[in-house]
Design a protein around this motif. Structure first.
Motif, PDB file in Angstrom:
ATOM      1  N   SER A 134       0.881  -2.718   6.951  1.00  0.00           N
ATOM      2  CA  SER A 134       0.096  -2.538   5.725  1.00  0.00           C
ATOM      3  C   SER A 134       0.941  -2.820   4.490  1.00  0.00           C
ATOM      4  O   SER A 134       0.475  -3.448   3.525  1.00  0.00           O
ATOM      5  N   ASN A 135       2.204  -2.389   4.494  1.00  0.00           N
ATOM      6  CA  ASN A 135       3.097  -2.671   3.371  1.00  0.00           C
ATOM      7  C   ASN A 135       3.347  -4.158   3.219  1.00  0.00           C
ATOM      8  O   ASN A 135       3.369  -4.697   2.096  1.00  0.00           O
TER       9      ASN A 135
ATOM     10  N   SER B 214       0.420  -5.857   1.669  1.00  0.00           N
ATOM     11  CA  SER B 214       0.365  -5.615   0.224  1.00  0.00           C
ATOM     12  C   SER B 214       1.288  -6.560  -0.522  1.00  0.00           C
ATOM     13  O   SER B 214       0.952  -7.042  -1.602  1.00  0.00           O
TER      14      SER B 214
ATOM     15  N   HIS C 278     -10.553  -1.707  -2.353  1.00  0.00           N
ATOM     16  CA  HIS C 278      -9.438  -1.785  -1.409  1.00  0.00           C
ATOM     17  C   HIS C 278      -9.504  -0.732  -0.308  1.00  0.00           C
ATOM     18  O   HIS C 278      -8.729  -0.821   0.651  1.00  0.00           O
TER      19      HIS C 278
ATOM     20  N   ASN D 171      -2.684   4.368   2.497  1.00  0.00           N
ATOM     21  CA  ASN D 171      -2.701   3.224   1.582  1.00  0.00           C
ATOM     22  C   ASN D 171      -3.028   3.605   0.138  1.00  0.00           C
ATOM     23  O   ASN D 171      -3.077   2.720  -0.726  1.00  0.00           O
TER      24      ASN D 171
ATOM     25  N   GLU E  77       1.583  -7.060  -4.579  1.00  0.00           N
ATOM     26  CA  GLU E  77       1.425  -5.605  -4.636  1.00  0.00           C
ATOM     27  C   GLU E  77       1.330  -5.029  -6.048  1.00  0.00           C
ATOM     28  O   GLU E  77       0.504  -4.146  -6.277  1.00  0.00           O
TER      29      GLU E  77
ATOM     30  N   LEU F 289      -2.060  -4.481  -7.316  1.00  0.00           N
ATOM     31  CA  LEU F 289      -2.958  -3.564  -6.622  1.00  0.00           C
ATOM     32  C   LEU F 289      -2.994  -2.190  -7.279  1.00  0.00           C
ATOM     33  O   LEU F 289      -3.965  -1.464  -7.133  1.00  0.00           O
TER      34      LEU F 289
ATOM     35  N   LYS G 155      -0.475   2.566  -2.585  1.00  0.00           N
ATOM     36  CA  LYS G 155      -0.412   1.191  -3.091  1.00  0.00           C
ATOM     37  C   LYS G 155      -1.423   0.940  -4.204  1.00  0.00           C
ATOM     38  O   LYS G 155      -1.433  -0.141  -4.794  1.00  0.00           O
TER      39      LYS G 155
ATOM     40  N   TYR H 289      -0.227  -9.963  -0.941  1.00  0.00           N
ATOM     41  CA  TYR H 289      -1.297 -10.031  -1.932  1.00  0.00           C
ATOM     42  C   TYR H 289      -0.842  -9.503  -3.281  1.00  0.00           C
ATOM     43  O   TYR H 289      -1.625  -8.906  -4.021  1.00  0.00           O
TER      44      TYR H 289
END
Length: 826
Positions: free
Chosen positions: A483-484, A487, A591, A437, A492, A495, A440, A490
């Motif tokens: 997980s992608n 993201s 994160h 992660n 991405e 992030l 990201k 939220y």
């Protein structure tokens, strides 16, 4: 002909014997060995073939007769297609699984590497009647590791999918992707098969793809050289590609009503949008206008139309079109692939179904560098640069060639800064593989958007609904894909770490550094804002000085010390390093809580240390290219043409660093200023200092004052530099220039600071005293007596320099006055 590729990478192929026989063989890519599996004593058109993991069972589907042959031989009651299950170790029974008029494809399921499943095999059958079923084949072991099918009755079977119009087998991950029509659009589903003989539907995603009137298309279920080309043209030209980073792309060729126009869509399901590309072809010969072929190159998906174009799309960062490498002409040629009947069964592998050959496909290092060097458009340069950094991240020689290209093209790239892109992208590809992660959260480009175009190509972007996943305790690809998707939910782009907060913090704090020394600076900031306490700032400086510097110096020591960077104290750069460490650490902690503070600390320190090392590597390559010496500078001669070129490149590095608010290696500003003194005329040098291109450093100014003699030209240079020194720096270097001009300047500064520090304090009446030199000039008498009284009250602006006092001011004033009057002074 190649007819299938199994999970272990072994290739099943067929050939015709001398006696009209048909042979089936197995080729191992690792050992380069061939193995004969089975022979039919007749000429067969094999459609699909698969062997189990133990190489004891062989499933074969073939066409017995064409429709014309059945009519001519009056064989209407004989099935057109036959599917067999054959025991091949030992060669024993042959069992008929299907005898039907519809085509059937076969595929054995493979277990996880190292898991023993010799008690049975599982086989998928995909029928042209639009269903998929799974057969469980129990086996029993005999002597000498031979196995046979356990029972002679009906094999247990289970229905996997129904009503499908397209299906694709992922042999590496044992997944079945298929599409079922739903009203006006279609739905992509995925079934995951597990080693424990279970399977379940794990993904569902709605696609805006028209499926009316299309015929069934099967991908990676064997490669049928006998396939009717007309049937292929009426089916979906679609493939699903996955990447190890959790990317899921659906590539689809679309029909176009305009001659000479090609349309295709890439659904980036892990990003939540679809991009549809329309390409206007330069040459529109009818025999060349065929379907687009798609290839999986892991981080890239490729759309290929032989003789026309090759479009490489970065599947991890498809949001910016400048990451798409669109090649035409000779650049778009792939050796030996001149047909459109292409499949990509494995990553970086393609199968030419027309001729039955399989090839490994890779991006040529030399061709990519050559394309980078000759490109004329910013879109091509930027895409080639990022593609090269991704593929060459562990090859120092090739990376140095990229640095050389950057140094030669600083003024030709108008829409992006190549130094910024090189540093950010190199850091991204270095750091992201270490931690899940992290890709990201770290920046991957300095561009916020891209307004450029690719000539001849238009792109339309549509937001699509995110896939629905249903899995439990699944690791690997599904966890990364989930997980992608989280993201994307939220937002991405927000992030990724951005330097906005760092820039605001740096600007507000660095103002104080221009006014005072570190000790006074802490007091100054305490008076302005309570949050930035002395402890906070000291911690910031310690982050940079005690940890980051140690990492950077370790990198310097291990390399040839070609670039004369001074390991000096630079409070501004230390502050910026420490702030970057603190800001990036806070960002990652929000994160990546599950990683742990110690691991995040190390990631951040490595990131900043690698950043400084990349700048050093750029300078080292530039230093080597222009054949500059590693010795320290002297200022008694002018700089060469090579030094001027290096000075220009360092100025661009500084501009790139300021744009990204990133620190520079210790000694950078000293080296930059030294080159400026040697290469620039005085008025240009002073202008660069005034606008902030050149930064005055104690090391360089001290060397300048000590090494240059006091000719008229050098006096002008020194005095111009001294006049521009910040207060704290001036106090440290004035003493190294023993000259009346400097003494006069020190005296003036002394009086100014002494009176400023006096402020509103009232001074008692001065007491006349005997002066060192009799002076009858009453204003000077009054001034010196008042300064002496202020000193007696304990107000000393130059407490650390005893030679600055009232008598020094008096003598300096007298010397300066006598010089102006032309009177000899003794």
């Amino acid at each position: 002909y190649v007819v299938n590729v199994e999970r272990n990478g072994k290739i099943i192929y067929t050939w015709k014997g001398n006696q009209r026989s048909t042979h089936i063989g197995l080729y191992d890519l690792q050992t380069k060995q061939n193995e004969h599996l089975y022979m039919f004593e007749r000429d067969l058109c094999i459609i699909s073939c698969s062997v189990n993991n133990e190489r004891t069972l062989l499933a074969v589907s073939f066409r017995q007769y064409t429709e014309e042959e059945r009519v001519s031989r009056l064989l209407q009651s004989v099935s057109k297609y036959l599917t067999l299950l054959i025991e091949i170790h030992p060669i024993n029974n042959v069992r008929v699984l299907k005898a039907v008029d519809s085509c059937v494809r076969v595929q054995f399921l493979y277990p996880v590497e190292g898991r023993n499943t010799s008690t049975g095999s599982r086989l998928l059958l995909v029928s042209e009647d639009k269903y998929v079923e799974k057969f469980d084949i129990p086996v029993v072991a005999e002597e000498e590791h031979k196995v046979v099918i356990q029972n002679s009755g009906q094999l247990p079977r289970a229905r996997v999918a129904d009503d499908l119009i397209w299906a694709q087998w992922d042999m590496m991950e044992q997944r079945l992707f298929y599409i079922v029509p739903k009203e006006s659009r279609s739905t992509l589903k995925c079934v995951q098969f597990y080693p424990d003989e279970n399977f379940n539907s794990i993904l569902e995603s709605h696609l805006d793809i028209s499926v009316n009137g299309t015929q069934l298309k099967l991908v990676n279920f064997g490669y049928d050289c006998c396939e009717d080309q007309d049937v292929g043209s009426k089916s979906l030209n679609l493939q699903v590609f996955t990447s190890k980073a959790g990317g899921l792309c659906v590539c689809c060729s679309l029909a176009s009503d305009i001659p000479g126009e090609i349309r295709y869509s890439i659904y980036f399901l892990h990003k939540g949008y679809n991009k549809t590309f329309t390409v206007s072809l330069e040459r529109t010969e009818s025999h060349q206008l065929k379907e687009v072929a798609f290839m999986n190159l892991d981080y890239y998906v490729a759309a290929y139309l032989p003789g026309q174009f090759l479009h490489l799309l970065n599947s991890q960062h498809p949001d910016l079109l400048c990451y798409s490498l669109f090649l035409t002409g000779e650049d778009a040629r792939i050796d030996m692939l001149q047909n459109c009947s292409i499949r990509s069964p494995l990553t970086s592998t393609v199968l030419d179904c027309h001729v039955g050959n399989m090839y490994a496909v890779s991006i040529s290092d030399s061709a990519l560098l050559q394309f980078l060097q000759k490109s004329k458009r910013d879109s091509e340069r930027l895409a080639a640069l990022h593609c090269a950094l991704l593929h060459f991240q562990h090859t120092e020689d090739l990376e140095m060639q990229i640095i050389r290209w950057i140094s030669e093209n600083l003024s030709t790239c108008h829409s992006f800064d190549p130094i910024q892109e090189f540093i950010i992208a190199s850091l991204y590809w270095r750091m992201c593989p270490e931690t899940h992660n992290l890709d990201k959260l770290l920046p991957y480009t300095s561009l916020l958007d891209w307004i450029g175009i690719i000539p001849g190509v238009t792109c339309a972007t549509d937001i699509i609904s995110l896939p629905v996943l249903e899995f439990q305790n699944s690791k690997g690809f599904w966890e990364k894909l989930n997980s992608n998707l989280e993201s994307v939910k939220y937002a991405e782009p927000h992030l990724h770490y951005h330097n906005n907060v760092l820039r605001r913090e740096w600007r507000s704090i660095s103002i104080g550094l221009l006014l005072c020394s570190f000790g006074d600076f802490c007091l100054f900031k305490n008076q302005r804002e309570e949050r930035r306490t002395t402890a906070y700032l000291r911690n910031i400086f310690e982050n940079a000085k005690n940890v980051v510097f140690l990492n950077v110096f370790a990198l310097f020591i291990s390399e040839e010390r070609l670039v004369p960077l001074f390991q000096e104290e630079d409070y501004q750069q230390q502050l910026l390093m420490g702030l970057m460490v603190a800001q990036l650490k806070d960002h990652l902690m929000r994160h990546l809580q599950y990683v742990g503070k110690k691991k995040i600390d190390q990631i951040v320190l490595d990131y900043v240390a690698n950043l400084l090392n990349l700048v050093h590597r750029i300078m080292k390559e530039v230093w080597r290219r222009y054949q500059l010496h590693s010795c320290t500078f002297c200022f008694d001669e002018r700089g060469s043409a090579g030094e001027f070129a290096v000075f220009h490149i360092m100025s661009r590095i500084l501009e790139a660093a300021n744009g990204m608010c990133m620190p520079l290696p210790p000694g950078f500003h000293t080296l930059h200023l030294g080159l400026g003194v040697r290469c620039l005329p005085l008025h240009t040098l002073l202008h660069y200092i005034d606008i902030g291109v050149l930064h005055l450093t104690e090391t360089c100014v001290r060397k300048l004052l000590k090494d240059l003699d006091d000719t008229e030209e050098n006096e002008k240079l020194k005095f111009s530099i001294v006049m521009r020194l910040p207060e704290a720096l001036g106090q440290n270097v004035h003493q190294f220039w023993n000259h009346p001009i400097n003494a006069n300047f020190i005296a003036r500064k002394y009086v100014k600071l002494l009176l400023e520090k006096l402020g509103n304090r009232q001074c008692s009446r001065p007491i006349p005293e005997r002066l060192s030199v009799p002076v009858e000039f009453l204003p000077l008498n009054y001034l010196t007596n008042m300064l002496a009284e202020i000193e007696n009250q304990g107000v000393h602006p130059y407490e650390k320099q005893d030679h600055v006092n009232v008598r020094f001011v008096e003598e300096t004033a007298l010397k300066h006055t006598m010089m102006l009057l032309g009177i000899k002074y003794s």
